[in-house]
Design an enzyme around this catalytic site. Structure first.
Site, short mmCIF file in Angstrom:
data_model
loop_
_atom_site.label_atom_id
_atom_site.label_comp_id
_atom_site.label_asym_id
_atom_site.label_seq_id
_atom_site.Cartn_x
_atom_site.Cartn_y
_atom_site.Cartn_z
N SER A 136 0.84 -1.19 0.00
CA SER A 136 0.00 0.00 0.00
C SER A 136 0.87 1.24 0.00
O SER A 136 1.99 1.25 0.54
CB SER A 136 -0.95 0.05 1.20
N TYR A 149 -2.50 0.59 10.65
CA TYR A 149 -2.28 0.28 9.24
C TYR A 149 -1.02 0.96 8.74
O TYR A 149 -0.16 0.34 8.11
CB TYR A 149 -3.49 0.73 8.42
N LYS A 153 2.28 -1.18 7.67
CA LYS A 153 2.63 -1.16 6.25
C LYS A 153 4.03 -0.59 6.03
O LYS A 153 4.76 -1.02 5.13
CB LYS A 153 1.58 -0.38 5.45
#
Length: 258
Positions: A136, A149, A153
């Site tokens: 991502s 997140y 990531k």
């Protein structure tokens, strides 16, 4: 690897979204595909749609990863390409509950680590192997509204970079997929903040699969389905304080009443 034709491929999180698009595209390109998902029905449905083999299960736990790789090797003979695609998003900041932080770490980072433990030996021995991690753009930049997140990531990207640095000279290819918004279950319109941030530029999962096929062909580390992310990433590195100020203003706009 510059083409997946004939390759033995595993896709985790393959029951929906980007994983489903990758599974179908790899199969269409001539790969022998194993579709993994924690949802057995979804894995079976996607596999049936493209002539792949479903291997449902947990792609994050130590036992689940071992079971997946063992089953995939039994089916494929050897795994040529492993797509560590499964991921989860949990909102909030430091106040986010411990179980949500832990789940984010297990799925978004440790799943990659545990797969690499079992894949590297055979790959390095034969002098070839290919790992693609769905990271991502949050791993290159950040994601307002979700510290778990963003943090995990970034860690997933760091692990992919470390693998590339450490083992490229022994035949390992590592790539990281870093899209912005993609129309998956993570961006289904139910999260107003995510929709406000990413909705306008969200692309269908098939576009990500197109970018991955192109990325495999040219071997670049970063696969960017949204090409503008490259300039954002460069700006973050070269003018960090300006970038942080801009992101802070974006955060304020997102918090403002619609």
């Amino acid at each position: 690897m510059r083409s997946v034709a004939g390759a033995g491929v595993v896709v985790t999180g393959g029951g929906s979204g980007i994983g489903a698009a990758l599974s179908r595209r790899f199969a269409a390109e001539g790969a022998r595909v194993v579709v993994n998902d924690i949802d057995a029905g979804s894995a079976a449905s996607v596999a049936a749609s493209c002539g792949a083999v479903p291997v449902p299960g947990d792609a994050a736990s130590e036992e689940g990863v071992a079971a997946l790789i063992g089953a995939a090797r039994a089916e494929l003979g050897e795994i040529d390409l492993f797509c560590a695609n499964a991921g989860i998003v949990r909102g909030g900041g430091p106040e986010t509950a411990e179980p949500d932080w832990d789940a984010s770490w297990q799925v978004n980072v440790m799943a990659h680590v545990r797969a690499a433990r079992l894949l590297l030996g055979p790959w390095l021995e034969r002098g070839s192997g290919h790992l693609i991690c769905t990271v991502s753009a949050a791993g290159l930049l950040t994601m307002p509204g979700t510290a778990p997140y963003s943090v995990t990531k970034h860690a997933a990207l760091a692990f992919a970079e470390w693998l590339a640095v450490t083992h490229a000279h022994r035949g390992l290819t590592v790539q990281a997929i870093c899209p912005l918004g993609v129309r998956t279950a993570m961006l289904d319109g139910s999260d107003a903040l995510a929709e406000k941030l990413l909705g306008d530029d969200a692309i269908p999962p098939a576009r990500v699969a197109d970018a991955v096929i192109d990325g495999i062909a040219d071997g670049r580390f970063l696969i960017l389905p949204h090409p503008e992310v490259a300039a954002m990433y460069a700006g973050r590195a070269s003018e960090t304080d300006r970038w942080l100020r801009g992101m802070s203003k974006l955060q304020q706009r997102l918090e403002a009443p619609s």
